[in-house]
Design a protein around this motif. Structure first.
Motif, PDB file in Angstrom:
ATOM      1  N   THR A 218      -2.909  19.702  -4.662  1.00  0.00           N
ATOM      2  CA  THR A 218      -1.548  19.163  -4.615  1.00  0.00           C
ATOM      3  C   THR A 218      -1.622  17.739  -4.087  1.00  0.00           C
ATOM      4  O   THR A 218      -2.415  17.434  -3.199  1.00  0.00           O
ATOM      5  N   THR A 219      -0.800  16.888  -4.665  1.00  0.00           N
ATOM      6  CA  THR A 219      -0.782  15.481  -4.287  1.00  0.00           C
ATOM      7  C   THR A 219       0.664  15.038  -4.108  1.00  0.00           C
ATOM      8  O   THR A 219       1.531  15.407  -4.897  1.00  0.00           O
ATOM      9  N   ARG A 220       0.902  14.230  -3.078  1.00  0.00           N
ATOM     10  CA  ARG A 220       2.227  13.642  -2.868  1.00  0.00           C
ATOM     11  C   ARG A 220       2.051  12.138  -2.693  1.00  0.00           C
ATOM     12  O   ARG A 220       1.278  11.678  -1.855  1.00  0.00           O
ATOM     13  N   ALA A 221       2.770  11.377  -3.543  1.00  0.00           N
ATOM     14  CA  ALA A 221       2.721   9.913  -3.478  1.00  0.00           C
ATOM     15  C   ALA A 221       4.024   9.372  -4.046  1.00  0.00           C
ATOM     16  O   ALA A 221       4.558   9.901  -5.027  1.00  0.00           O
ATOM     17  N   ASP A 222       4.542   8.326  -3.454  1.00  0.00           N
ATOM     18  CA  ASP A 222       5.783   7.684  -3.919  1.00  0.00           C
ATOM     19  C   ASP A 222       6.938   8.670  -4.059  1.00  0.00           C
ATOM     20  O   ASP A 222       7.742   8.568  -4.982  1.00  0.00           O
ATOM     21  N   GLY A 223       6.981   9.671  -3.207  1.00  0.00           N
ATOM     22  CA  GLY A 223       8.068  10.648  -3.270  1.00  0.00           C
ATOM     23  C   GLY A 223       7.914  11.685  -4.368  1.00  0.00           C
ATOM     24  O   GLY A 223       8.782  12.531  -4.545  1.00  0.00           O
TER      25      GLY A 223
ATOM     26  N   LEU B  82       0.852  -1.179   0.000  1.00  0.00           N
ATOM     27  CA  LEU B  82       0.000   0.000   0.000  1.00  0.00           C
ATOM     28  C   LEU B  82       0.893   1.235   0.000  1.00  0.00           C
ATOM     29  O   LEU B  82       1.802   1.351   0.813  1.00  0.00           O
ATOM     30  N   CYS B  83       0.644   2.140  -0.889  1.00  0.00           N
ATOM     31  CA  CYS B  83       1.435   3.351  -1.065  1.00  0.00           C
ATOM     32  C   CYS B  83       0.739   4.521  -0.366  1.00  0.00           C
ATOM     33  O   CYS B  83      -0.390   4.852  -0.714  1.00  0.00           O
ATOM     34  N   PRO B  84       1.388   5.154   0.605  1.00  0.00           N
ATOM     35  CA  PRO B  84       0.751   6.309   1.256  1.00  0.00           C
ATOM     36  C   PRO B  84       0.666   7.492   0.285  1.00  0.00           C
ATOM     37  O   PRO B  84       1.553   7.700  -0.528  1.00  0.00           O
ATOM     38  N   GLN B  85      -0.449   8.211   0.402  1.00  0.00           N
ATOM     39  CA  GLN B  85      -0.666   9.364  -0.466  1.00  0.00           C
ATOM     40  C   GLN B  85      -1.277  10.483   0.360  1.00  0.00           C
ATOM     41  O   GLN B  85      -2.116  10.251   1.222  1.00  0.00           O
ATOM     42  N   THR B  86      -0.863  11.709   0.066  1.00  0.00           N
ATOM     43  CA  THR B  86      -1.397  12.888   0.740  1.00  0.00           C
ATOM     44  C   THR B  86      -1.895  13.856  -0.326  1.00  0.00           C
ATOM     45  O   THR B  86      -1.211  14.094  -1.315  1.00  0.00           O
ATOM     46  N   ALA B  87      -3.085  14.390  -0.109  1.00  0.00           N
ATOM     47  CA  ALA B  87      -3.649  15.350  -1.060  1.00  0.00           C
ATOM     48  C   ALA B  87      -4.200  16.546  -0.303  1.00  0.00           C
ATOM     49  O   ALA B  87      -4.710  16.413   0.812  1.00  0.00           O
TER      50      ALA B  87
ATOM     51  N   ARG C 110       5.629  14.781  -6.123  1.00  0.00           N
ATOM     52  CA  ARG C 110       4.644  15.803  -5.778  1.00  0.00           C
ATOM     53  C   ARG C 110       4.121  16.422  -7.069  1.00  0.00           C
ATOM     54  O   ARG C 110       4.893  16.688  -7.990  1.00  0.00           O
ATOM     55  N   SER C 111       2.812  16.636  -7.137  1.00  0.00           N
ATOM     56  CA  SER C 111       2.220  17.311  -8.300  1.00  0.00           C
ATOM     57  C   SER C 111       1.228  18.345  -7.806  1.00  0.00           C
ATOM     58  O   SER C 111       0.664  18.226  -6.722  1.00  0.00           O
ATOM     59  N   ALA C 112       1.035  19.369  -8.619  1.00  0.00           N
ATOM     60  CA  ALA C 112       0.080  20.428  -8.298  1.00  0.00           C
ATOM     61  C   ALA C 112      -0.653  20.821  -9.577  1.00  0.00           C
ATOM     62  O   ALA C 112      -0.042  20.904 -10.646  1.00  0.00           O
ATOM     63  N   VAL C 113      -1.949  21.036  -9.441  1.00  0.00           N
ATOM     64  CA  VAL C 113      -2.771  21.468 -10.570  1.00  0.00           C
ATOM     65  C   VAL C 113      -3.623  22.644 -10.103  1.00  0.00           C
ATOM     66  O   VAL C 113      -4.298  22.559  -9.084  1.00  0.00           O
ATOM     67  N   ALA C 114      -3.569  23.729 -10.866  1.00  0.00           N
ATOM     68  CA  ALA C 114      -4.393  24.907 -10.589  1.00  0.00           C
ATOM     69  C   ALA C 114      -5.473  25.001 -11.661  1.00  0.00           C
ATOM     70  O   ALA C 114      -5.261  24.595 -12.808  1.00  0.00           O
ATOM     71  N   ALA C 115      -6.635  25.537 -11.293  1.00  0.00           N
ATOM     72  CA  ALA C 115      -7.749  25.644 -12.241  1.00  0.00           C
ATOM     73  C   ALA C 115      -8.513  26.942 -12.023  1.00  0.00           C
ATOM     74  O   ALA C 115      -8.562  27.470 -10.912  1.00  0.00           O
ATOM     75  N   VAL C 116      -9.105  27.412 -13.103  1.00  0.00           N
ATOM     76  CA  VAL C 116      -9.985  28.584 -13.081  1.00  0.00           C
ATOM     77  C   VAL C 116     -11.316  28.160 -13.681  1.00  0.00           C
ATOM     78  O   VAL C 116     -11.353  27.481 -14.717  1.00  0.00           O
ATOM     79  N   ASN C 117     -12.413  28.528 -13.028  1.00  0.00           N
ATOM     80  CA  ASN C 117     -13.766  28.179 -13.465  1.00  0.00           C
ATOM     81  C   ASN C 117     -14.630  29.430 -13.518  1.00  0.00           C
ATOM     82  O   ASN C 117     -14.537  30.271 -12.624  1.00  0.00           O
ATOM     83  N   VAL C 118     -15.476  29.522 -14.532  1.00  0.00           N
ATOM     84  CA  VAL C 118     -16.504  30.559 -14.611  1.00  0.00           C
ATOM     85  C   VAL C 118     -17.773  29.862 -15.047  1.00  0.00           C
ATOM     86  O   VAL C 118     -17.755  29.051 -15.969  1.00  0.00           O
TER      87      VAL C 118
END
Length: 172
Positions: free
Chosen positions: A27-32, A1-6, A34-42
């Motif tokens: 932002t998500t961190r898993a298996d060492g 089982l791989c720990p993940q933080t979001a 890290r990724s980040a995704v930004a979004a804009v919505n209207v």
């Protein structure tokens, strides 16, 4: 089982009646890694009666989505397009309802929970409101079909009586 933080954070604000915008970051961190995704919505919400709604979303990982929907007197019509890293897709939808009530056969927007008819003695162009929101105007026969009534509770339906001829008697 791989720990993940979001972690997810969003800020939303109103631009005008029925229209809003938001910005969010995930932002998500898993298996060492890290990724980040930004979004804009209207988006603009579809009104209770006839009208237009839309939504647009763009993200930092090359996801783009746009949609428009029209609620007309005889149906709901929608078009959505999306793209993810250059791969595109589109979808169109038409939905509606057919019913009869009080001797009136009708085609209408989708019937959600309950429906009813307002009849104004052959007078066309009378504006009708549901719980204070405009839902449309009576047709040439003085009829409008309401397709989004709440079931099991009282719906407050009113008309703009200033459009009525003086010789019309109103009954409940």
């Amino acid at each position: 089982l791989c720990p993940q933080t979001a972690l997810y954070a969003a800020v939303s604000f109103s631009l005008a009646a029925g229209t809003s915008a938001s910005v969010d970051v995930t932002t998500t961190r898993a298996d060492g890694h890290r990724s980040a995704v930004a979004a804009v919505n209207v988006q603009r919400s579809l009104p209770v009666g006839e009208g237009w709604g839309y939504r647009v979303r763009a993200t930092s990982d090359e996801q783009y989505q746009a949609g428009v929907v029209r609620a007309g007197p005889f149906g709901r019509y929608a078009l959505d397009v999306a793209s993810l890293r250059g791969e595109a897709a589109a979808r169109a939808e038409i939905s509606g309802g057919i019913g009869t009530l009080g001797g009136v056969v009708f085609a209408a927007r989708p019937i959600v929970d309950s429906f009813g008819i307002v009849r104004v003695d052959g007078v066309s162009g009378v504006r009708v409101y549901q719980n204070g929101n405009p839902v449309g105007m009576t047709d040439g026969d003085g009829v409008i079909v309401l397709t989004q009534l709440y079931p099991y509770i009282r719906n407050r339906i009113t008309i703009d009586d200033t459009a009525l001829p003086i010789n019309i008697a109103l009954t409940g």
